[in-house]
Design an enzyme around this catalytic site. Structure first.
Site, mmCIF file in Angstrom:
data_model
loop_
_atom_site.group_PDB
_atom_site.id
_atom_site.type_symbol
_atom_site.label_atom_id
_atom_site.label_comp_id
_atom_site.label_asym_id
_atom_site.label_seq_id
_atom_site.Cartn_x
_atom_site.Cartn_y
_atom_site.Cartn_z
ATOM 1 C CB SER A 167 -4.415 0.000 -1.352
ATOM 2 O OG SER A 167 -5.466 -0.921 -1.498
ATOM 3 C CB ILE A 226 -0.980 -0.011 1.202
ATOM 4 C CG1 ILE A 226 -1.972 1.165 1.133
ATOM 5 C CG2 ILE A 226 -0.237 -0.071 2.521
ATOM 6 C CD1 ILE A 226 -3.149 1.056 2.093
ATOM 7 C CB CYS A 227 1.119 4.106 0.840
ATOM 8 S SG CYS A 227 1.702 5.793 1.067
ATOM 9 C CG HIS A 228 5.542 6.012 -0.757
ATOM 10 N ND1 HIS A 228 4.539 6.726 -0.147
ATOM 11 C CD2 HIS A 228 6.186 6.878 -1.576
ATOM 12 C CE1 HIS A 228 4.574 7.982 -0.558
ATOM 13 N NE2 HIS A 228 5.567 8.104 -1.433
#
Length: 180
Positions: A157, A108-110
């Protein structure tokens, strides 16, 4: 009554600067379903501080000691941590091995930064934090802007707002692998 994930073992990678909610929310949900959650850092027993400084966690094991054939899934929280994780050969190798074995790999994210370093995004559809979308494309991945993307064993995500769908996708992948 046993949870849907009773007997499942999930390894979370951790480094300084992790996004607190992106570790806490899925880990708590997986534990609530009966899964064992193991935190793997660079060193066993090391303390890692979250991105906002409000959370500290201690690794259970060193990433180098983890064998993916002993776990059912790998989770890579975001924040600043993935940029540090990608400098850890053991973490890069672990991500590569999890993908190769077909285990659910959730980032998720980075988090996809680690998957870029593991060279596992070529031809895969992925979402992430917008600032690394160009990196995903340069690594051969197809970037889409959606709350959650499931492409085979990869689950990605964009941000903390996506955590409910991200967590549901992880649980779905783990329960469907139990049924097959």
């Amino acid at each position: 009554m046993p949870g849907r994930l009773e007997g499942k073992r999930i390894v979370f990678l951790v480094e300084n600067g992790f996004e607190e909610s992106e570790l806490d929310v899925p880990a708590q949900a997986l534990r609530a379903e009966g899964a064992e959650v193991v935190l793997a850092g660079a060193n066993p027993g090391a303390e890692y501080v979250g991105k906002h400084g409000s959370a500290k966690v201690r690794s259970d094991v060193a990433a180098a000691a983890v064998r993916m054939d002993e776990f059912d899934a790998l989770v890579i929280p975001g924040g600043y941590a993935p940029d540090r994780m990608r400098l850890r050969h053991a973490m890069v190798d672990l991500a590569r091995e999890a993908v190769r074995l077909g285990k659910p790999v959730a980032a998720i994210c980075h988090g996809p930064q680690l998957l870029i370093s593991a060279d596992v995004l070529r031809g895969r559809t992925v979402t992430c934090w917008p600032s690394i979308a160009v990196d995903v494309k340069n690594a051969g991945g197809l970037y889409v802007d959606r709350p959650v993307v499931e492409d085979g064993n990869l689950i990605t995500s964009r941000k903390p707002d996506d955590l409910p769908k991200f967590t549901e996708a992880i649980i779905r992948a783990l329960t469907s692998s139990a049924e097959s």
